[in-house]
Scaffold this active site. Sequence first.
Site, PDB file in Angstrom:
ATOM      1  N   LYS B  60       0.845  -1.198   0.000  1.00  0.00           N
ATOM      2  CA  LYS B  60       0.000   0.000   0.000  1.00  0.00           C
ATOM      3  C   LYS B  60       0.880   1.247   0.000  1.00  0.00           C
ATOM      4  O   LYS B  60       1.923   1.259   0.661  1.00  0.00           O
ATOM      5  CB  LYS B  60      -0.931  -0.030   1.218  1.00  0.00           C
ATOM      6  CG  LYS B  60      -1.985   1.076   1.230  1.00  0.00           C
ATOM      7  CD  LYS B  60      -2.937   0.924   2.417  1.00  0.00           C
ATOM      8  CE  LYS B  60      -3.979   2.018   2.473  1.00  0.00           C
ATOM      9  NZ  LYS B  60      -4.909   1.884   3.607  1.00  0.00           N
ATOM     10  N   SER B 135      -9.708   2.241   2.552  1.00  0.00           N
ATOM     11  CA  SER B 135      -8.793   2.936   1.685  1.00  0.00           C
ATOM     12  C   SER B 135      -7.769   2.034   0.980  1.00  0.00           C
ATOM     13  O   SER B 135      -7.109   2.505   0.051  1.00  0.00           O
ATOM     14  CB  SER B 135      -8.044   3.993   2.490  1.00  0.00           C
ATOM     15  OG  SER B 135      -7.204   3.397   3.464  1.00  0.00           O
ATOM     16  N   SER B 159     -10.029  -0.010   6.834  1.00  0.00           N
ATOM     17  CA  SER B 159      -9.429   0.130   5.501  1.00  0.00           C
ATOM     18  C   SER B 159      -8.794  -1.129   4.920  1.00  0.00           C
ATOM     19  O   SER B 159      -8.415  -1.138   3.751  1.00  0.00           O
ATOM     20  CB  SER B 159      -8.389   1.247   5.513  1.00  0.00           C
ATOM     21  OG  SER B 159      -9.032   2.498   5.488  1.00  0.00           O
TER      22      SER B 159
END
Lengths: 107, 474
Positions: B60, B135, B159
């Site tokens: 990420k 996210s 997330s």
Amino acid sequence: MDSPTPSASAAPDAAAVERALRLARLAATPLEGQRFAAEFERVLASFSELARIDVRGVEPLATPSARCDVLREDVLRPSLEREQLLANAPQPLDGFFGVPKTIGGES
Amino acid sequence: MSDATALERVDAALERAARLEARLHAFLSLDAAGARRRAAELDAHSGPRGALHGLPFAVKANLCWSGVETNAGSALLAGYRAPYTATSVQRALDAGAVALGVANMDEFGFGSSGENSAFGPSRNPWDLARTPGGSSSGAAAAVAAGSVAFALGSDTGGSVRQPAALCGVSGFKPSYGRVSRYGLIAFASSLDCVGVLAPDVERVASVLGAISGADERDSTCLPEPSCSAPAPRSLQGVRIGAPREHFGAGVDPRVAACVRAALSELERLGAQVLEIDLPHTHAAISTYYVVASAEASSNLARYDGVRYGKRERGDGSLQGMITATRSSGFGAEARRRIALGSYVLSSGYYEAWYVQALKVRRLIARDFERAFERVDVIAGPTSPSLAFALGERSADPLAMYAGDALTTPASLAGLPALSTPCGLVREGDSDLPVGLQWIGPHGADEFVLALGAAWQRASAHHLARPALAQEAQR
């Protein structure tokens, strides 16, 4: 001068929103500011239920961590080199981070 | 595939990721040369193999990876190359995994759809018109599409779990402090956890085993050894609490029905399902958005155009430069949350908002403590809705925040929580995944993963793959 004692259900006024933006170092055009204030008001209004919850005698929970005040020995350790730290700086200046002049003279 | 060399695996993954990228936009960058070089090194090495030997993974964009652009999905950090590597990423690399690329995300983690990425949204492999969640949007899309063997993500209020649910993969948020946050770009420090997304729970557990454990570089990281691989166990006699509040108003009835069906399956496997109450669930979103925004406003004060990131000149003064940099560099949602956080922390509002929210946070944590006196684990839907259309909620922050109703409670209490696929719901021309969330007591990470793994050994929901992933494998 200060706002009256706030309750969590009070809607923020324009001055309070402007102050929050200033504290956060964020600028907005008047139109953006208005839109922002309306949005802000709606979001905070939806959170107003918090004020209605009985929290008498309840201690705040700032972190779920059981660890606090963790210290290591105060000894020097290797860290990143100056060049590495400056590699991402927008304006490196003689081995330092350059910023606009703040004291005296012209910038 | 298990006999394949690391280089063969990595080549296949790179080819698939690159081919799907135009449709999914799961990645912000792919490091093909670096991944191939690392894979060749692994193949040439004759010593013992790491637990994640040759597994390609996605990182990420808020986890620092030395020398690689780590921009957290923000225009403000475009071009920022991390000077060091996050502990979690380094431990995955040390265990033999091969980092393939940087996964797309909502800016600094602010979002539940991936649409707040400054570099364009990722798409859901099950239906390209829909969000993969967020996210950790790109991470979930990449795992669901079969481009990577796992992804490292971060979970502040859901997330990892919510995108895992919406993309039909397994996603785990560990107990707060089980995985080091060193090198994770901070959003809300009392909530942030590094998490794992993978096709199944066994893979999640093996990754967690590699990345967890004490780290002196994160003072909140628990001084405990890394998580051990969960021993195979039965679901016989396990007491599962189903919170009434997690099936109530705001939850899509199709999602609730799918999760109820999963609970019935668990009962047939020997578990005992008990109705429980988590009475402060209704306040979780308000509490979370006050606390997380307050912490974010503090953490993001560092983006001032001085040490890293972009800089705008403004009126030429120092304050003018800082204000111009932040005003143009942050996206709309980041500005909203930073301002909200500044507001709730400011003089005159601090007690009424921030301290009040912290007290309610304790009540939410107590709800869990009481529940765990009666049950071993809590289970319910991960997300109240199916994957929604891109654009459907992007103009309405409250509609977006509502999607976090069932994931934020465990975040506020610091508990381990796992999302596993539990079925598909047909909507229009698409089959859309539903996630079952398992929440355990603090520190019971291995136990939660063992239950998820036990269920996946006895069921097949986690084997469902989107047509796009099957097409890419041909």
